[in-house]
Design a protein around this motif. Structure first.
Motif, short mmCIF file in Angstrom:
data_model
loop_
_atom_site.label_atom_id
_atom_site.label_comp_id
_atom_site.label_asym_id
_atom_site.label_seq_id
_atom_site.Cartn_x
_atom_site.Cartn_y
_atom_site.Cartn_z
N GLU A 285 0.83 -1.20 0.00
CA GLU A 285 0.00 0.00 0.00
C GLU A 285 0.87 1.26 0.00
O GLU A 285 0.60 2.21 -0.74
N GLU A 286 1.93 1.27 0.80
CA GLU A 286 2.81 2.44 0.85
C GLU A 286 3.50 2.66 -0.49
O GLU A 286 3.67 3.80 -0.93
N ARG A 287 3.88 1.56 -1.15
CA ARG A 287 4.53 1.71 -2.46
C ARG A 287 3.55 2.18 -3.53
O ARG A 287 3.90 3.00 -4.38
N GLN A 288 2.33 1.66 -3.49
CA GLN A 288 1.34 2.00 -4.51
C GLN A 288 0.84 3.44 -4.36
O GLN A 288 0.53 4.10 -5.35
N THR A 289 0.72 3.91 -3.13
CA THR A 289 0.20 5.27 -2.90
C THR A 289 1.30 6.33 -2.92
O THR A 289 1.01 7.52 -2.80
N GLY A 290 2.55 5.92 -3.08
CA GLY A 290 3.64 6.89 -3.13
C GLY A 290 4.12 7.33 -1.76
O GLY A 290 4.94 8.26 -1.66
N MET A 291 3.65 6.68 -0.70
CA MET A 291 4.09 7.05 0.65
C MET A 291 5.57 6.72 0.87
O MET A 291 6.23 7.36 1.68
N TRP A 292 6.08 5.73 0.14
CA TRP A 292 7.47 5.31 0.35
C TRP A 292 8.44 6.45 0.08
O TRP A 292 9.39 6.66 0.84
N TRP A 293 8.23 7.22 -1.03
CA TRP A 293 9.18 8.28 -1.33
C TRP A 293 9.04 9.43 -0.34
O TRP A 293 10.02 10.13 -0.03
N ARG A 294 7.84 9.61 0.21
CA ARG A 294 7.67 10.64 1.25
C ARG A 294 8.45 10.26 2.51
O ARG A 294 9.07 11.12 3.15
N HIS A 295 8.41 8.96 2.85
CA HIS A 295 9.21 8.48 3.98
C HIS A 295 10.70 8.72 3.73
O HIS A 295 11.43 9.16 4.63
N LEU A 296 11.17 8.41 2.50
CA LEU A 296 12.58 8.58 2.18
C LEU A 296 12.98 10.05 2.19
O LEU A 296 14.07 10.40 2.68
N VAL A 297 12.11 10.92 1.66
CA VAL A 297 12.40 12.36 1.67
C VAL A 297 12.46 12.89 3.10
O VAL A 297 13.35 13.66 3.47
N ALA A 298 11.48 12.45 3.91
CA ALA A 298 11.46 12.88 5.31
C ALA A 298 12.72 12.38 6.03
O ALA A 298 13.34 13.13 6.80
N GLY A 299 13.10 11.13 5.76
CA GLY A 299 14.31 10.59 6.38
C GLY A 299 15.57 11.31 5.91
O GLY A 299 16.48 11.58 6.71
N GLY A 300 15.63 11.66 4.60
CA GLY A 300 16.79 12.39 4.07
C GLY A 300 16.90 13.78 4.66
O GLY A 300 17.99 14.23 5.03
N GLY A 301 15.75 14.48 4.76
CA GLY A 301 15.74 15.82 5.36
C GLY A 301 16.16 15.78 6.82
O GLY A 301 16.93 16.63 7.29
N ALA A 302 15.66 14.77 7.54
CA ALA A 302 16.02 14.61 8.95
C ALA A 302 17.51 14.34 9.09
O ALA A 302 18.18 14.89 9.98
N GLY A 303 18.05 13.51 8.18
CA GLY A 303 19.48 13.21 8.22
C GLY A 303 20.33 14.43 7.94
O GLY A 303 21.37 14.64 8.58
N ALA A 304 19.88 15.28 6.99
CA ALA A 304 20.63 16.50 6.66
C ALA A 304 20.71 17.44 7.85
O ALA A 304 21.79 17.98 8.17
N VAL A 305 19.57 17.66 8.51
CA VAL A 305 19.55 18.55 9.69
C VAL A 305 20.39 17.96 10.81
O VAL A 305 21.18 18.66 11.47
N SER A 306 20.21 16.66 11.05
CA SER A 306 20.93 15.98 12.13
C SER A 306 22.45 16.03 11.91
O SER A 306 23.21 16.34 12.83
N ARG A 307 22.90 15.76 10.69
CA ARG A 307 24.33 15.76 10.40
C ARG A 307 24.92 17.17 10.52
O ARG A 307 26.04 17.34 10.99
N THR A 308 24.14 18.17 10.08
CA THR A 308 24.62 19.55 10.17
C THR A 308 24.78 19.98 11.62
O THR A 308 25.76 20.64 11.98
N CYS A 309 23.81 19.59 12.47
CA CYS A 309 23.86 19.97 13.88
C CYS A 309 25.02 19.29 14.62
O CYS A 309 25.56 19.86 15.57
N THR A 310 25.39 18.09 14.19
CA THR A 310 26.45 17.35 14.89
C THR A 310 27.76 17.35 14.11
O THR A 310 28.69 16.61 14.46
N ALA A 311 27.86 18.17 13.05
CA ALA A 311 29.05 18.20 12.19
C ALA A 311 30.34 18.51 12.93
O ALA A 311 31.39 17.91 12.64
N PRO A 312 30.35 19.46 13.90
CA PRO A 312 31.61 19.71 14.62
C PRO A 312 32.16 18.47 15.32
O PRO A 312 33.38 18.23 15.28
N LEU A 313 31.29 17.67 15.92
CA LEU A 313 31.73 16.44 16.57
C LEU A 313 32.23 15.43 15.53
O LEU A 313 33.19 14.70 15.78
#
Length: 508
Positions: free
Chosen positions: A218-246
């Motif tokens: 259902e998630e693949r057919q309704t296109g929810m999968w790419w929304r999950h991936l985009v949300a995960g990618g955006g979260a990763g970008a913010v998270s990595r930027t915030c912890t980049a000094p470490l």
């Protein structure tokens, strides 16, 4: 959801179970029995001796050869006499699930423990299917529950499933009917547990080596999968930027720290700021964020193709299949974007004014060291995928099952705190196991080729580190690496949840 089977649960099974519908102390109420003052039968307390007598009666009926233990043959013959026909694989799963002393059979105590544990799982499944919370499951609830997992069936098919369990002809299943039908049948892949315990999408600790998430049809057919991936990618970008000094401090300590140059956390930050100002704390972060999108996309596509190649007909893969498919997908994704990993290390280690940007750095490496330089450290990086992904997945599954065993009573929903704690611990264990390989990879990536200088090999570098610094040298930079795990997981979770809402992803 099991399909219709030829045999119904025999009344004999119900007869040897506790009258309140439980093989253990009946103070635990059945679903939908709230307010009854005890089990579904209305009794407040069941006599322990009566309970023991009934369980022993069932055990004796199944113990065909009267040796005080149940083997697969005993279960096959005993259950067959009770009208319950199970496959050899089902019986093997029952024995393996309850066999604590690993002697290939179940004694009475192991049998009772198996029933207690198994009934708890059955109760969770029943609660997850009982959408109306009325203590009964009807055809519409079965259709809806399977649809949530991406399995579409008609109401007529759901009614066939009901008929296989329905003893009294009401076309609904109560707790007793559900338990009697499934009690001596292994249950795996509980729907609600799979849906609640999603793991890798929301955890970004800078090392994208985790096994990808499962997405339903259902998630693949309704296109929810790419929304999950985009949300995960955006979260990763913010998270990595915030912890980049470490993260940059970790790379500096991995490459430059030694017995003669003992770099501490405060000293490392001071050195970075003195050399290049506050902005230098984020060197290498740009390429680290840029590689999220291609790596996640390639890994997802590879994972789906490998699943098809494995040829499994299950919507959700088993643990060892997930590890195999996830590790191969990770290897393919890492191979595709590995030059970006080398660039990230070189950008993080650069001095002020050394390169004007990422492209200048790439041109410099290509002209001075050749194309092969973009794959320095490739072998230890590939070898690190298995221990990282395997231990991360194994620890997460162990913690998940421990929580379900101890705390899951009315719902398989663990809540945010438990999810974050399990994800943090499993990611940390995965990093700890693969850290020596990650350190050797980083040092090989950082090695600038000098004309005439000997080529550094993985084996040679391991020997050199152990000889000059000891085993401790393989864990340089571990402190800042672990310091960033909790903030990275917390930030990525918060951003992920907010991006999901923005993108219209429904939370379960």
């Amino acid at each position: 959801m099991p399909g219709a089977r030829r045999s119904l649960a025999s009344p004999v099974v119900s007869g040897v179970l506790c009258p309140c519908g439980s093989p253990r102390a009946a103070a635990t109420p059945g679903p939908g029995a709230e307010g009854s003052g005890g089990g579904p039968c209305g009794r407040a307390v069941c006599e322990a001796s009566e309970q023991d007598r009934r369980l022993r009666a069932l055990f004796q009926k199944l113990d065909v050869n009267r040796d005080g233990a149940l083997c697969i043959h005993d279960l096959a013959v005993g259950l067959g006499r009770l009208g319950l026909h199970r496959t050899e694989l089902d019986l093997l799963k029952i024995v393996k699930a309850g066999d604590k002393d690993l002697d290939g059979q179940l004694d009475f105590e192991e049998f009772v423990h198996y029933l207690q544990d198994h009934e708890k799982k059955l109760r969770l499944v029943f609660k997850s299917l009982d959408k109306k919370n009325d203590g009964r499951i009807d055809a519409q609830e079965i259709v809806q529950s399977l649809r949530d997992l991406g399995v579409k069936i008609s109401e007529q098919q759901a009614e066939k499933i009901l008929k296989s369990m329905d003893k009294n002809g009401t076309m609904t299943i109560d707790w007793n009917e559900w338990r009697d039908y499934h009690l001596l049948h292994p249950v795996e892949n509980i729907p609600e547990i799979i849906l609640y315990w999603k793991h890798s999408t929301i955890f970004d600790v800078g090392e994208n080596l985790t096994v990808p998430d499962e997405f339903t049809v259902e998630e693949r057919q309704t296109g929810m999968w790419w929304r999950h991936l985009v949300a995960g990618g955006g979260a990763g970008a913010v998270s990595r930027t915030c912890t980049a000094p470490l993260d940059r401090l970790k790379v500096l300590m991995q490459v430059h720290a030694s017995r003669s140059n003992n770099m501490c956390i405060i000293g490392g930050f001071t050195q970075m700021i003195r050399e290049g100002g506050t902005r230098s704390l984020w060197r290498g972060n740009g390429i680290n964020v840029l590689k999220i999108a291609p790596e996640s996309a390639i890994k997802f596509m590879a994972y789906e193709q490998i699943k098809r190649f494995i040829g499994t007909d299950q919507e959700m893969l088993r643990i060892h299949e997930r590890l195999l498919a996830g590790s191969l997908a990770g290897a393919i994704a890492q191979s595709s974007i590995y030059p970006m990993e080398v660039l990230k290390t070189r950008m993080a280690l650069r001095k002020t004014g050394q390169y004007s940007g990422m492209l200048d750095c790439a041109k410099n490496i290509l002209s001075k060291e050749g194309m092969a330089a973009f794959y320095k450290g490739y072998i230890p990086n590939m070898l690190g995928i298995i221990p990282y992904a395997g231990i991360d997945l194994a620890v997460y599954e162990t913690l998940k099952n421990a929580w379900l065993q101890r705390y899951a009573v009315n719902s398989a929903d663990p809540g945010v705190f438990v999810l974050l704690a399990c994800g943090t611990i499993s990611s940390t264990c995965g990093q700890l196991a693969s850290y020596p390989l990650a350190l050797v990879r980083t040092r090989m990536q950082a090695q600038a080729s000098v004309e005439g200088a000997p080529e550094v090999t993985m084996r040679g570098l391991f020997k050199h580190i152990l000889k000059t610094e000891g085993a401790f040298g393989l864990y340089r930079g571990l402190a800042p690496n672990f310091m960033k795990v909790i903030p990275a997981v917390s930030i990525s979770y918060v951003v992920y949840e907010n991006l999901k809402m923005t993108l219209g992803v429904q939370s379960r």
